[in-house]
Motif scaffolding. Sequence first.
Motif, PDB file in Angstrom:
ATOM      1  N   LEU A 127      -4.946  -1.608   1.710  1.00 48.78           N
ATOM      2  CA  LEU A 127      -5.002  -0.446   2.725  1.00 48.78           C
ATOM      3  C   LEU A 127      -4.886  -1.152   4.083  1.00 48.78           C
TER       4      LEU A 127
ATOM      5  N   ALA B  68       0.893  -1.202  -0.089  1.00 47.41           N
ATOM      6  CA  ALA B  68      -0.155  -0.086   0.218  1.00 47.41           C
ATOM      7  C   ALA B  68       0.851   1.107  -0.004  1.00 47.41           C
TER       8      ALA B  68
ATOM      9  N   SER C 206       2.406   1.585  -3.419  1.00 46.34           N
ATOM     10  CA  SER C 206       1.293   2.084  -4.495  1.00 46.34           C
ATOM     11  C   SER C 206       1.100   3.404  -4.159  1.00 46.34           C
ATOM     12  N   ALA C 207       1.201   4.100  -3.066  1.00 45.60           N
ATOM     13  CA  ALA C 207       1.053   5.581  -3.028  1.00 45.60           C
ATOM     14  C   ALA C 207       2.435   6.268  -3.377  1.00 45.60           C
TER      15      ALA C 207
ATOM     16  N   VAL D 243      -3.355   1.049  -3.255  1.00 47.25           N
ATOM     17  CA  VAL D 243      -3.558   1.518  -2.073  1.00 47.25           C
ATOM     18  C   VAL D 243      -5.006   0.799  -1.444  1.00 47.25           C
TER      19      VAL D 243
ATOM     20  N   TRP E 157      -0.677   9.478  -1.263  1.00 46.27           N
ATOM     21  CA  TRP E 157      -1.074   9.307  -2.394  1.00 46.27           C
ATOM     22  C   TRP E 157      -1.697  10.810  -3.183  1.00 46.27           C
TER      23      TRP E 157
ATOM     24  N   ILE F  62      -0.908   6.807   4.278  1.00 44.58           N
ATOM     25  CA  ILE F  62      -0.860   6.232   2.926  1.00 44.58           C
ATOM     26  C   ILE F  62      -1.402   7.183   1.864  1.00 44.58           C
TER      27      ILE F  62
END
Length: 164
Positions: free
Chosen positions: A108, A47, A50-51, A104, A122, A118
């Motif tokens: 999460l 996560a 990804s952000a 995310v 993002w 997070i």
Amino acid sequence: MVDQRRKSLQRRYLSLGLGELAAAGVFAAVAVSVVMPRLEGAHDSAALWSALAPLLVVLVQAGVYWLLARGWVEQAPMPARLAALYRAFRVLDFAALAVGLLGVLIWLPDHFVTAAAIVVVWAFGVVEYVNYFVARLAYPLQRWPSEIGRWRTPQLVRDLNSAR
């Protein structure tokens, strides 16, 4: 007078470019050395990255843009091949932010504070994308309230539009 303005802009662009690259380095270093050791597992790490990955990509591209723009500021339009590359970045960065949001949401974390941090990372990537490709958002703090509503065209977009 024109040469003095050019040199002033070159100094400003140097500062902006190095600042964006330094910000990318700090985000990455803090993620690896401070945040990752505190995460509870692979899903939390997925996560986070990804952000963070789209944000880092936008910051590095922005830093490189400012450093390269020192060569043509007040002298010539942005080179056509570089403009084509940054037009592609505009699309690819949007896609990276969308894929990052998907990651995310899939991974999460359960802990609210970690999840919120997070999501904020993002969202900061989205703000940076908007600042460079949609509407200028960065202004000195004292001018920010009066300037933000004007939705000015970012310098990168102006350079893309004037590229030869």
